[in-house]
Design an enzyme around this catalytic site. Structure first.
Site, PDB file in Angstrom:
ATOM      1  N   ASP A 173      22.191  26.974  35.282  1.00 24.63           N
ATOM      2  CA  ASP A 173      22.941  28.195  34.986  1.00 24.63           C
ATOM      3  C   ASP A 173      24.090  28.282  35.989  1.00 24.63           C
ATOM      4  O   ASP A 173      24.169  27.497  36.916  1.00 24.63           O
ATOM      5  CB  ASP A 173      21.990  29.400  35.117  1.00 24.63           C
ATOM      6  CG  ASP A 173      22.502  30.617  34.357  1.00 24.63           C
ATOM      7  OD1 ASP A 173      23.687  30.631  33.981  1.00 24.63           O
ATOM      8  OD2 ASP A 173      21.713  31.547  34.151  1.00 24.63           O
ATOM      9  N   GLU A 205      31.744  21.448  47.285  1.00 25.97           N
ATOM     10  CA  GLU A 205      30.963  21.271  46.083  1.00 25.97           C
ATOM     11  C   GLU A 205      29.479  21.308  46.404  1.00 25.97           C
ATOM     12  O   GLU A 205      29.051  21.037  47.514  1.00 25.97           O
ATOM     13  CB  GLU A 205      31.343  19.950  45.412  1.00 25.97           C
ATOM     14  CG  GLU A 205      32.708  20.025  44.789  1.00 25.97           C
ATOM     15  CD  GLU A 205      32.844  21.189  43.813  1.00 25.97           C
ATOM     16  OE1 GLU A 205      31.883  21.464  43.081  1.00 25.97           O
ATOM     17  OE2 GLU A 205      33.904  21.817  43.788  1.00 25.97           O
ATOM     18  N   HIS A 228      18.392  32.809  40.117  1.00 28.18           N
ATOM     19  CA  HIS A 228      19.382  33.865  40.226  1.00 28.18           C
ATOM     20  C   HIS A 228      18.951  34.899  41.262  1.00 28.18           C
ATOM     21  O   HIS A 228      19.716  35.317  42.122  1.00 28.18           O
ATOM     22  CB  HIS A 228      19.568  34.541  38.869  1.00 28.18           C
ATOM     23  CG  HIS A 228      20.283  35.842  38.939  1.00 28.18           C
ATOM     24  ND1 HIS A 228      21.650  35.926  39.058  1.00 28.18           N
ATOM     25  CD2 HIS A 228      19.823  37.113  38.964  1.00 28.18           C
ATOM     26  CE1 HIS A 228      21.999  37.196  39.135  1.00 28.18           C
ATOM     27  NE2 HIS A 228      20.908  37.946  39.085  1.00 28.18           N
ATOM     28  N   ASP A 258      20.872  28.439  39.654  1.00 33.65           N
ATOM     29  CA  ASP A 258      21.893  29.446  39.378  1.00 33.65           C
ATOM     30  C   ASP A 258      22.708  29.649  40.649  1.00 33.65           C
ATOM     31  O   ASP A 258      22.247  29.347  41.745  1.00 33.65           O
ATOM     32  CB  ASP A 258      21.275  30.771  38.917  1.00 33.65           C
ATOM     33  CG  ASP A 258      22.307  31.665  38.225  1.00 33.65           C
ATOM     34  OD1 ASP A 258      23.474  31.253  38.105  1.00 33.65           O
ATOM     35  OD2 ASP A 258      21.940  32.779  37.811  1.00 33.65           O
TER      36      ASP A 258
END
Lengths: 327, 971
Positions: free
Chosen positions: B814, B782, B946, B744
């Protein structure tokens, strides 16, 4: 009259004093295409105008009156008449000045004398112009209208000529007609003048609903009371366990929004006690904010530094708002 | 390509002149920012460029590569970052709507519509473009930059580059919205023109039809559900597509419209025209029709050529439907903010926070397995009723010492609406050295102050002359094509007094009371949501203009939500050390997990608790309680070192911690008197980077109330065990030798604009132990390379733990922006695949990559009698509303509001797992998040990732020490 791309209408929508605005043009397609220009913008909802405003775009001809436009405060005819064929132009005075009788009429049209200043301008300024008048021609036409329909007229111009060419006059000439008689009503009019225009689109703009000054002040005060309470709770070194936080009302006056509306604690006290939402201490100098109202219970997200302790908070159902809740 | 539409924008007429933005400054001097509005600048298009040519460019800048190397492709990115509220201004224009995503704007669009469209037109409108070799195409119209056009809202204009053939051949016109062109040399060296055949376009598209056969699972119990999809029926084949050419060429789109409009008797008013392509629900001509028109502005004559392209095909149809539907929404008098439409007439007032909630609708038309459907959802938009200046004042009062820092943190990244022109801007900076009395250069080249400008242009009086200005930097047309992209440092200066705050600020979002007061309005239960849908449809049907629009295009919108059959996956068995339970209907085992022994407990033998004097009693009580609640869950706790910190200053805590942390110490618990971000951040930096040790922070208030102490202690005990590397519970995992990975991304706008990716990989067969890494990404870099390193490290760790490498790897990705799945499959997947070889020639694990999307508009409703309710956890839909190999899963249980399913899109699958098994695995993983004794919205590794990325992005700003990487220290 002859609102075309609706630029003027769009601009006039911003004027707080206008309550009814109608744009008339013969080109319905153009009006349809530009209809969004009369609709209120997002900001118009956030900053509503002081008065209601109804805007309409109608398809119709300036040469033909429509009873719905009778007795308006102002008609404008900006760079329109020069596009009219002679036969149509002839019918304009009777339709506008004779039948609809607005209080003020503004007509502008090119001043052909000025054309010599345009390099390479042969003939008219625009291919669709049927004529371009000298100042004298225009003024004669206007004076004729005044005599016939009891209006007075003043002339001026737009587009100052460059130094040395003052004798040519302005780029465009302006005539401001004022109706001589005061309000009048002509009962026969509705019979002679029908509804010749068709409504293309209509928009009502949001306007401010009157909020009593004390209520407004009270709302502002309550908002900043919360801000101050939050600050106080955050700064607090000692959680002394007291049930309430005292906020001196005088601190509210340091906020611009509040001080713009009132200048004394007495006014604040008055407004707040009026609202009934805020408890004041007996001296009236402090607002008493219950601690519990501001502190969330243990299971609330704001409680934790990082949500460590509240990991069993069920907040997955928070939808719709952008914030992405922790689980 | 899920959900949101609005991609049809290129189909549109741009009608409106741009409102000039004040304050735009171009550092690059001599920039030709002048010229008539409406003419757009530098319309650069690579349409019709031979393939090799494009391919070469592409090679030079890999991130920009096309999805299909065989196809030429236009690369486009939004000029203005679409934020929560997007580019409001373009009224009357249905613009191209760049998708909002979690990621920075697209590098490469997988919205094939534009390139495809442009090319289709090129090829179709004028067959004669098929010129011989040597003929040249000149890309014209470069420097005719409109006023302010450098900064123009990408949505408001359609650029009209013209490929003007020199050989007297008819002109090819292509429409490319402003979002598109990468800066290309202009004037361009002449490029040979060669139009690819129309049929080749298909390959470019992510056309759903081509791989519509969905991969379905079968397990679980059938359950009737409904989805917020309204099937759209109509005679799409009855809509014809025409290419419109003008001779001599016309650049101005309004003139084009006007010239075409002269033939309205022939064409009719029911049409969509974007300047080059015309859609009409009737047949105008057989093949080709030449008409003459007169331009109103100067009376010039033009030949208008209408050539039939064919009936509107798939992709056209989707675009077209979206365009038409936007018109319909507009006719319902809804206000467009960003890409959604809101009802400003009935705002819900939240005066205590100076907020308004505007109810609104999110709509998009797309083609699904079940056909063309409209996705409809209700949403609310927060509008602040005070200005950015008020907000600054408020901040100033709150925090005078760190006012600027705080203001920067709160304002940067937020979106403001400027009242004078109704536009939205994302704030990138605050110019403290500027104020409204500063001057800028207006379009005529004159210096004018902001005060004077706003007075003159909008008759607005600025009262506060000392306020700083807010800076918006339009996104550069960056990357790739470096040779032509001049670094033009543009910025728009905004006066705070004239800006409204939109959306929620960070502060408001973390304000419990604000969120609670808003939730009253926004947590809409399923039945009420369904009622809103009904009202919307009713409104649509009773609004004359809207229903006429539908009718004129021959469209019929179902008035009922789509009913379909879902499956409820079987409840999972939750395994504790000595027992197991089957998860209940709510998939919640909070009670059981407090009584059962955890699978593996780490005994807490040597640990310390830090506190200030006033919290001494609370800390002692809490430790005492911990010693009571730990044994029932199988955790041994010894007395900690109780350390009193001399005062509550951050340095005091740090000093105490440094003195304390020793190799033998297992964990520190820190009791904070109040919640403060800076202190938290400093302590976490120390414990995660400088002297790595698991740490547990507790706010004194949390352990104040005696009656709640036990429950708090139980939860903290479990969390501490997880942080120490213990395992709390498990589910049955039938897979052997499989590693699951969660990724994430956290974007921190205010801290150097970095993106931080959390990477979490399992290291044991039961998925109860995890290895974590983070990858930092500077702005406009990136993540690919960093992710590859993370993968390698995770494989090494796996090998170290299991003495073997995993045979199968499932990546749950994610944090992928909407419409960016293509990027993942194009670049990240090959990178993953390429990194396996360092573990030996023969090592090639079976990889699957699943993109996980939470922010979707799809809603799945359970049905009860005549009403709707939230479906139970485990409900899955993988047909009708799916597009390819994808599925919607409701894994979590919610008590309030409407549950949101999570959308899983399997973008790469060499795992050899049956769809059914992948679905089951996904659901199982939603049980494994140790911060929550129940199922969550995403697979646990995603949520761990996350949490990790959030900690690093928010507090640490650096990689955590690798010593901690084998446990869930970030919980």
């Amino acid at each position: 009259m002859g609102c075309a791309e609706c630029k003027l209408i769009q601009r006039l929508c911003k004027e707080g004093c206008i309550e009814e605005l109608v744009g008339v043009d013969v080109d319905e397609g153009l009006l349809k295409e530009r209809q969004h220009l009369i609709e209120p913008l997002t900001t118009d909802y956030l900053y509503p105008r002081p008065n209601p405003l109804n805007v309409k775009l109608m398809r119709g001809s300036i040469a033909q009156p429509d009873i719905r436009l009778y007795d308006f405060d102002l008609f404008t005819c900006i760079e329109v008449i020069e596009h009219l064929e002679g036969a149509i132009l002839e019918r304009v005075p009777s339709a506008v000045f004779g039948a609809l009788r607005p209080q003020v009429v503004l007509i502008t049209t090119p001043n052909v004398e000025f054309n010599v200043l345009f390099p390479g301008c042969a003939g008219y300024r625009h291919y669709d112009h049927k004529f371009e008048w000298t100042r004298r021609e225009f003024q004669e036409w206007c004076t004729g209208v005044c005599v016939r329909y009891q209006y007075s007229v003043e002339f001026s111009g737009i587009g100052t000529p460059p130094a040395g060419s003052e004798c040519l006059g302005h780029c465009s000439q302006v005539a401001k007609f004022t109706r001589c008689s005061s309000t009048e009503s002509d009962p026969t009019l509705s019979r002679t003048v029908g509804n010749s225009y068709t409504l293309v689109v209509e928009a009502n703009h949001p306007f401010r609903h009157a909020v009593a000054p004390t209520e407004k002040l009270s709302n502002e005060a309550q908002y900043y009371l919360r801000v101050l309470t939050k600050l106080k709770l955050k700064d607090e070194r000692d959680d002394d366990g007291s049930a309430a936080v005292l906020i001196p009302l005088v601190e509210l006056l340091t906020y611009r929004k509040v001080s713009e509306m009132c200048s004394s604690v007495a006014e604040l006290r008055e407004a707040l006690s009026h609202s009934g939402n805020v408890q004041l201490d007996p001296s009236g100098e402090y607002a008493v904010i219950p601690r519990q109202a501001e502190l969330s219970d243990n299971d609330s997200p704001s409680d934790a530094c990082d949500g460590e302790e509240n990991f069993w908070v069920q907040s997955a159902g928070m939808d719709c708002l952008e914030p992405e809740p922790d689980w | 390509m899920s959900g949101r539409g609005g991609r049809g924008a290129a189909l549109l007429k741009a009608l409106e002149q741009p409102v000039r933005r004040p304050g735009q400054q171009s550092v690059q001097s001599g920039d030709p920012v002048s010229g008539p509005p409406g003419l757009t600048s530098a319309p650069v298009s690579t349409v019709g460029v031979p393939q090799q040519h494009m391919a070469a460019d592409v090679d030079r800048c890999p991130p920009l590569a096309t999805p299909s190397s065989e196809q030429p492709q236009l690369i486009h990115r939004p000029l203005v970052s679409p934020a929560l509220v997007g580019r409001g201004g373009a009224r009357g224009v249905l613009p191209v709507e760049p998708r909002v995503g979690d990621e920075p704007p697209l590098l490469m669009s997988h919205r094939p519509s534009l390139p495809e469209r442009a090319q289709t037109e090129t090829s179709s409108s004028v067959p004669s473009v098929q010129q011989g070799p040597g003929s040249q195409t000149i890309i014209r119209g470069a420097p005719a930059v409109g006023r302010g056009s450098m900064l123009r809202d990408p949505t408001s204009h359609v650029r009209l580059p013209q490929l003007h053939s020199s050989g007297g051949a008819p002109v090819v016109q292509t429409a490319t919205p402003t979002v598109s062109p990468p800066p290309a040399p202009s004037p361009t060296p002449p490029l040979p023109t060669q139009s690819p055949p129309v049929k080749d376009m298909r390959g470019l598209s992510l056309d759903v039809e081509s791989n519509m056969a969905s991969q379905r699972g079968s397990s679980g119990q059938p359950i009737p559900v409904s989805a917020n999809y309204l099937p759209l029926k109509g005679n799409i084949d009855g809509v014809y597509k025409y290419a419109i050419g003008f001779n001599p060429p016309v650049e101005d789109i309004r003139s084009r419209s006007q010239l075409l409009n002269e033939h309205k008797e022939l064409i009719g008013l029911t049409r969509v025209f974007d300047g080059t392509t015309l859609y009409v629900p009737k047949r105008i001509c057989e093949q080709r029709l030449d008409l003459m028109s007169t331009r109103q502005t100067d009376g010039a004559s033009f030949k208008v050529t209408i050539s039939l392209v064919g009936t509107a095909q798939n992709k056209d149809a989707v675009q077209l439907m979206n365009v038409i539907f936007k018109r319909i929404l507009r006719s319902l008098k809804l206000q467009r903010i960003g890409r959604d439409y809101y009802d400003a007439n009935s705002p819900l007032e939240v005066p205590q926070h100076k907020m308004q909630l505007w109810p609104g609708y999110v709509t998009a038309i797309n083609r699904y397995e079940g056909g063309l459907m409209l996705v409809l959802d209700v949403s609310h938009r927060v509008m602040k009723t005070d200005t950015a200046l008020d907000f600054l004042y408020e901040l100033y009062h709150s925090n005078q010492d760190k006012f600027r820092e705080e203001a920067f943190k709160q304002l940067v990244g937020s979106v403001v609406l400027t009242r004078y022109n109704n536009r939205t801007y994302e704030i990138d900076d605050i110019a403290w050295d500027k104020n409204p009395r500063c001057a800028f250069q207006d379009h005529a080249g004159n210096q004018i102050t902001f005060v004077d400008y706003y007075k003159r242009a909008y008759d607005l009086d600025i009262t506060d002359l000392e306020q700083p200005l807010l800076i918006h930097r339009p996104k550069k047309k960056q990357r790739g094509k470096e040779e032509t992209s001049k670094e033009v440092d543009e910025m728009v200066c905004l006066v705070p007094e004239l800006c409204s705050m939109t959306g929620l600020t960070e502060a408001a979002r973390s304000d419990f009371k604000v969120m609670k007061d808003l939730a009253v309005h926004t947590r809409v239960p399923p039945e009420k949501r369904a009622e809103s849908f009904r009202k919307f449809i009713q409104r649509l049907n009773t609004t004359k203009e809207a229903s006429e629009l539908l009718q004129s295009w021959g469209l019929i919108l179902d008035s009922r939500m789509l009913d379909l059959q879902g499956r409820r996956l079987p409840p999972e068995k939750i395994l504790f050390k000595n027992s197991s339970i089957v998860a209940n209907m709510e998939a919640d085992w909070s009670r059981e997990c407090l009584k059962e022994h955890v699978i593996s407990a780490v005994s807490l033998l040597d640990w310390a608790v830090l506190f200030v004097r006033k919290d001494q009693g609370k800390a002692a009580d809490f430790v005492n309680m911990l010693s009571k609640v730990c044994p029932p869950i199988g955790m041994e706790v010894q007395e900690p070192k109780m350390v009193e910190v001399i005062n509550d200053r951050t340095e005091s805590y740090l000093r105490a911690l440094r003195e304390l942390i020793a190799p033998r110490l297992q964990m520190v618990m820190i009791v904070f008197p109040t919640s403060r971000d800076d202190r938290y951040s400093a302590v976490k930096k120390l414990c995660c980077i400088e002297s790595p040790i698991p740490s547990q922070v507790i706010i004194a208030r949390t352990i104040t109330q005696q009656q709640k102490l036990r429950s708090v202690a139980q939860k903290v005990a479990l969390q501490m065990n997880a942080k120490l590397g213990g395992e709390l519970w498990a589910v049955e995992i039938p897979l052997k030798s499989c590693m699951v990975v969660g990724i994430d991304v956290y974007h921190d706008k205010s801290y150097g604009n970095k993106s931080i990716a959390g990477f979490v990989a399992s290291t044991n067969p039961s998925f109860t132990r995890w290895y974590s890494r983070t990858a930092m990404q500077e702005q406009s870099q990136e993540l690919i390379h960093e992710l590859k390193l993370c993968m390698q490290a995770a494989l090494k760790k796996y090998n170290e733990v299991n003495q073997s490498l995993p045979e199968r790897i499932i990546v749950f990705r994610d944090g992928v922006g909407e419409g960016r799945e293509g990027y993942v499959s194009e670049f990240e997947v090959p990178q993953f695949n390429s990194c396996f070889s360092i573990f030996g020639e023969n090592y090639s694990p079976k990889l699957a990559v699943v993109v996980v999307q939470k922010r979707i508009t799809t809603r799945i409703f359970g049905r009860s009698g005549n009403g709707y309710e939230n479906p139970p956890p485990g409900v899955l839909v993988d047909h009708t509303i799916s597009k390819s190999y994808d599925f919607y899963l409701v894994s979590q249980h919610v008590r309030q509001g409407t549950v949101s399913p999570t959308y899983y899109r399997v973008i790469y699958d060499k795992s050899g797992l049956k769809p059914d098994h992948l679905q089951r695995l996904t659901y199982k993983l939603t049980h494994m998040y140790y911060n929550w004794p129940g199922t969550i919205r995403t697979p646990a590794p995603c949520n761990y990732a996350h949490k990790l990325a959030f900690l690093v992005g928010k507090s640490l700003h650096r990689d955590p020490a690798h010593e901690l990487s084998d446990r869930l220290f970030f919980l």
